[in-house]
Design a protein around this motif. Structure first.
Motif, PDB file in Angstrom:
ATOM      1  N   HIS B  71      47.933 -35.790   5.024  1.00 41.13           N
ATOM      2  CA  HIS B  71      47.371 -36.412   6.204  1.00 41.13           C
ATOM      3  C   HIS B  71      45.996 -35.843   6.528  1.00 41.13           C
ATOM      4  O   HIS B  71      45.623 -34.758   6.090  1.00 41.13           O
ATOM      5  CB  HIS B  71      48.296 -36.231   7.411  1.00 41.13           C
ATOM      6  N   SER B  82      45.887 -38.766  13.871  1.00 44.23           N
ATOM      7  CA  SER B  82      46.203 -38.486  12.476  1.00 44.23           C
ATOM      8  C   SER B  82      46.329 -39.775  11.692  1.00 44.23           C
ATOM      9  O   SER B  82      46.718 -40.809  12.232  1.00 44.23           O
ATOM     10  CB  SER B  82      47.534 -37.729  12.365  1.00 44.23           C
ATOM     11  N   VAL B  83      46.022 -39.669  10.453  1.00 41.39           N
ATOM     12  CA  VAL B  83      46.373 -40.712   9.498  1.00 41.39           C
ATOM     13  C   VAL B  83      47.116 -40.023   8.373  1.00 41.39           C
ATOM     14  O   VAL B  83      46.608 -39.070   7.784  1.00 41.39           O
ATOM     15  CB  VAL B  83      45.143 -41.440   8.947  1.00 41.39           C
ATOM     16  N   ALA B  84      48.326 -40.470   8.121  1.00 39.66           N
ATOM     17  CA  ALA B  84      49.121 -39.869   7.053  1.00 39.66           C
ATOM     18  C   ALA B  84      49.235 -40.855   5.906  1.00 39.66           C
ATOM     19  O   ALA B  84      49.495 -42.040   6.123  1.00 39.66           O
ATOM     20  CB  ALA B  84      50.506 -39.506   7.570  1.00 39.66           C
ATOM     21  N   TYR B  85      49.018 -40.365   4.735  1.00 34.33           N
ATOM     22  CA  TYR B  85      49.196 -41.192   3.557  1.00 34.33           C
ATOM     23  C   TYR B  85      50.637 -41.113   3.121  1.00 34.33           C
ATOM     24  O   TYR B  85      51.243 -40.054   3.137  1.00 34.33           O
ATOM     25  CB  TYR B  85      48.280 -40.716   2.437  1.00 34.33           C
ATOM     26  N   LYS B  86      51.151 -42.231   2.739  1.00 36.14           N
ATOM     27  CA  LYS B  86      52.523 -42.227   2.289  1.00 36.14           C
ATOM     28  C   LYS B  86      52.657 -41.390   1.020  1.00 36.14           C
ATOM     29  O   LYS B  86      51.779 -41.423   0.159  1.00 36.14           O
ATOM     30  CB  LYS B  86      52.996 -43.653   2.023  1.00 36.14           C
TER      31      LYS B  86
END
Lengths: 181, 615
Positions: B71, B82-86
């Motif tokens: 993230h 936040s931006v979380a990548y899968k």
């Protein structure tokens, strides 16, 4: 609060105590009566009251139309029970659509929002500016797809179809949102 | 309050599309809108129009950034998002690297994972404005050579004022992570004010270098989460005393703790910390004299933060010479971290803990590790930490280890600069250098290994010179190491303190290919013919210490656990599993005081009795 230092605040309070009725002479020549709270929330007006010894009861305001000024007065009447404004430090503390101050702008046109934005920028009113922007975010941007944003903001795309396709291709990797605390 | 209905002062536009919002609002107003948006919506706005694209990629308002392999977190004066990548998304790193150059101006940077350090490999001038920096302790593992260049660049931030090295949640506190003299050299800032280290070892030389560089600027020294070489405590203290502006001090239990029998020599250091305002210490003695300790503190000190493992209730306020000193007790609760000092977040990979508590050598740390009597004594001592060879390991230069590792990985060689003068004269592998990591043991070395594990009253080999038993006249089975066995500079022996720490955990067993449970290396085929799975030595006084050794490179013993108590005569049990044509047999051997075992025997013979295996 607009007036920052304690000296300015005391001077401002002293000046406001001397005046019972404050009027603004707007761009169209009409007089608009404002409350003392509006003066406290405006950096420009409060500074004017805090540095000038003798303040006239009618203040010229040549750049703002009386219609816009009345909207500002109506906004502050709506939130008169709110406490002193402190800009939110957390995302969760922002004004949401449930707040009457945010819903106040729901029927405004884009031109009215523009005029209000200019007015609060001219008078330097952080609360009003934040509420207008939060309304725009809630009403236009938040939780909406690109197509909806364009429709609600009346925005026309200036991307070519090829660029749009490139965007989709580049951002096809899935992302998910982590809920901020 | 109920919102009042408001009649619009202007009629709605006739044209459905009407004027575009981006046409009538200025860039400043639009950018103020973007400042309110979470990172995900902000990035999404790039697709609306070119103007929003130009505005949404400015990020001039963002002053904080946290990176991990999952993230990205940004923070401005309004919000943190936040931006979380899968997991498994293959494109997140390239996307991350496209975004990061626009965020190089941030003043707060938290790196939660080593993978995020790679950005410094490709951008030499990245994050030069950083003032508050958080790094994972795994980046200081001297076996991860490819990170040295990244570390050198990130630590060279010229405006750095806060440096925190925190332990990662997913790893145990190991001994291969060392804050070395080279790391201290890498810090180029001239005004470091706060230094917080957790989950790393630090030697006296590294601390001495930090004291020489930042003796006049450092105000907070938080070492509670580190492990030090206790016999060198004098050198550590001399370095600490050189920080003349120190207002906050955290001391690890391996350096200082309040115990039943105070070491008054260490107490005498505190009056010299004339600027100290807040002290964080570890209490483990049942009869610790807090009031007496408070009288040694400087007058400037007003607060003591403690983790109390003594079971003794402390007062909230201690008074000395008309001054009140407030005592705050901490729960040693691990918390996740996103930013230094605030915004705790469970999504972060780093943790904050009050102290690195004993026992320092947990089972997970004992891979390929020879337990010496000194280390056993330190385990029993409960607060001391013996790290033989730390003084040598802390002066490692990355180039020294790269020289040999480059034979195996050319990429490592390219990632590190040319050797410095003064280093690299001797070529050693990291394993040879390590004070705690030894060469993988061969089967024939087991006898020698066991000989080093000789415990009082227990003779593995049946010779006539067993480790002497403690004097039975000594009170309460307290074991005192014979004077000739103590290393030079080691602390004097102290009575056996009860083990009040959490019981060590055993790694989850994994069934290997032949069905034998092995805690590590499950993919390696076990070709053993005789497996000694457990060895237990139990003696009578009740308090125990537990350690586990795991051997991955030998063919006989995939795992072995030893439970022993230094005390009087006890029993010992050896479980032996033998793989035969019909399957795996297991048996155990018990003895009271003497056991012999020939571990070099590799035949598929059935389990032998003690009489059979005795030479």
């Amino acid at each position: 609060m607009a007036a920052t230092t304690s000296t300015d605040m005391s001077t401002l309070n002293t000046a406001l105590d001397k005046i019972s009725n404050i009027k603004l002479k707007c761009k169209d020549g009409k007089l608009v009566t404002i409350s003392k709270r509006i003066i406290r929330e405006s950096e420009v007006l409060s500074h004017n009251f805090s540095v000038v010894d003798e303040v006239e009861q009618t203040i010229p305001l040549p750049d703002i139309h009386s219609t816009v000024m009345k909207q500002i007065v109506a906004f502050y009447d709506l939130i008169e029970d709110d406490s002193e404004y402190v800009p939110p430090s957390k995302y969760t503390d922002r004004p949401t659509k449930d707040h009457p101050g945010v819903g106040f702008f729901s029927n405004f046109t884009v031109e009215e929002l523009q005029a209000l934005t200019h007015a609060c920028g001219y008078l330097d009113m952080p609360r009003l500016q934040d509420f207008i922007l939060c309304h725009m975010i809630v009403d236009i941007i938040q939780d909406r797809e690109i197509k909806e944003i364009r429709e609600r903001g009346m925005m026309k795309t200036d991307y070519t179809p090829e660029e749009e396709a490139e965007f989709v291709k580049r951002h096809e990797a899935p992302i998910e949102v982590v809920q901020p605390q | 309050m109920t919102p009042r209905p408001l009649t619009p002062t202007a009629p709605p536009p006739d044209d459905v599309l009407g004027p575009c919002i981006t046409d009538i609002l200025t860039d400043d107003v639009l950018y103020n809108i973007l400042e309110w948006l979470p990172l995900r919506d902000r990035v999404k706005m790039r697709r609306v129009s070119r103007r929003f694209r130009d505005l949404s990629t400015k990020f001039s308002d963002v002053d904080g950034l946290a990176l991990s392999h999952e993230h990205i977190v940004t923070s401005n004066y309004r919000l943190t998002s936040s931006v979380a990548y899968k997991p498994g998304c293959p494109n997140h790193l390239p996307r991350c690297h496209r975004l990061l150059p626009r965020l190089f101006h941030v003043s707060k940077l938290a790196i939660h994972h080593n993978q995020a350090l790679n950005v410094f490999l490709f951008n030499e001038n990245a994050f030069k404005q950083v003032q508050q920096l958080v790094l994972p302790n795994t980046a200081f593992d001297f076996q991860l050579l490819h990170l040295w260049l990244s570390l050198e660049r990130v630590l060279a931030a010229p405006k750095l004022t806060h440096l925190s090295i925190l332990a990662t949640k997913s790893t145990v506190l190991g001994k291969s992570r060392v804050f070395t003299v080279a790391h201290a050299e890498m810090v180029k800032s001239k005004r470091l004010k706060v230094l917080q280290l957790q989950g790393v070892l630090i030697g006296p030389k590294a601390l001495s270098m930090l004291a020489a560089k930042y003796g006049d600027t450092l105000e907070e020294l938080r070492l509670g989460g580190v492990c030090v070489h206790t016999p060198d405590s004098e050198a550590y203290w001399q370095s600490i005393l050189k920080f003349r502006k120190l207002t906050v001090l955290e001391l690890p239990p391996s350096l200082f703790s309040l115990r039943s029998h105070p070491v008054t020599r260490e107490w005498s250091y505190f009056p010299q910390l004339i600027s100290l305002q807040k002290l964080q210490i570890y209490i483990c003695g049942k009869d610790c004299e807090m009031q007496s300790f408070v009288s040694h503190l400087p007058k400037s000190c007003t607060q003591i933060v403690v983790v109390n493992r003594s079971g003794h209730n402390l007062q909230k306020i201690y008074s000395y010479a008309g001054q009140n000193i407030h005592v705050k007790q901490l729960e040693n609760k691990l918390v996740g971290l996103r930013w230094p000092g605030n915004m705790l977040d469970t999504h972060g990979h780093l943790r904050l803990s009050a102290f690195w508590e004993p026992p320092y050598f947990r089972q997970e740390d004992m891979h390929n590790f020879i337990i010496t009597p000194e280390i056993l004594l330190a385990q029993i001592n409960n607060t001391d930490s013996v790290l033989p060879g730390l003084a040598q390991s802390e002066i490692y230069a990355p180039e020294t280890m790269v020289m040999l590792t480059a034979k195996e990985s050319l990429a490592d060689f390219h990632s590190v600069k040319s050797p410095r003068s003064g280093f690299g004269q001797k070529m050693h592998t990291a394993r040879e250098h390590s004070p705690v990591v030894e060469e993988p043991m061969e089967a024939v070395d087991i006898l020698e290994f066991l000989s080093q594990l000789r415990l009082p009253g227990i003779n593995f080999f049946g010779d006539n010179d067993p480790m002497p038993l403690p004097n039975q006249n000594q009170a309460n089975n307290n074991f005192v190491m014979p004077p000739q066995e103590l290393p030079q500079g080691a602390p004097p022996p102290v009575p056996n303190l009860p083990d009040i720490s959490d019981p060590p955990t055993t790694p989850p067993p994994v069934v290997s290919t032949n069905g034998i449970q092995s805690p590590v290396n499950p993919t390696q085929p076990v070709t053993t013919e005789a497996n000694v799975s457990t060895i237990q030595a139990v003696t009578g006084d009740g308090s125990t210490i537990t350690s586990t050794w795991t051997f991955t490179d030998i063919s006989i013993i995939p795992s072995m656990s030893l439970t022993s108590t230094v005390g009087s005569v006890g029993t010992m049990t050896v479980n032996i599993e033998t793989e035969t044509e019909t399957g795996t047999d297991s048996d155990s051997i018990s003895t009271d005081s003497t056991l012999s075992m020939d571990t070099t025997q590799r035949s598929s013979s059935p389990v032998r009795t003690p009489e059979q295996s005795h030479p």
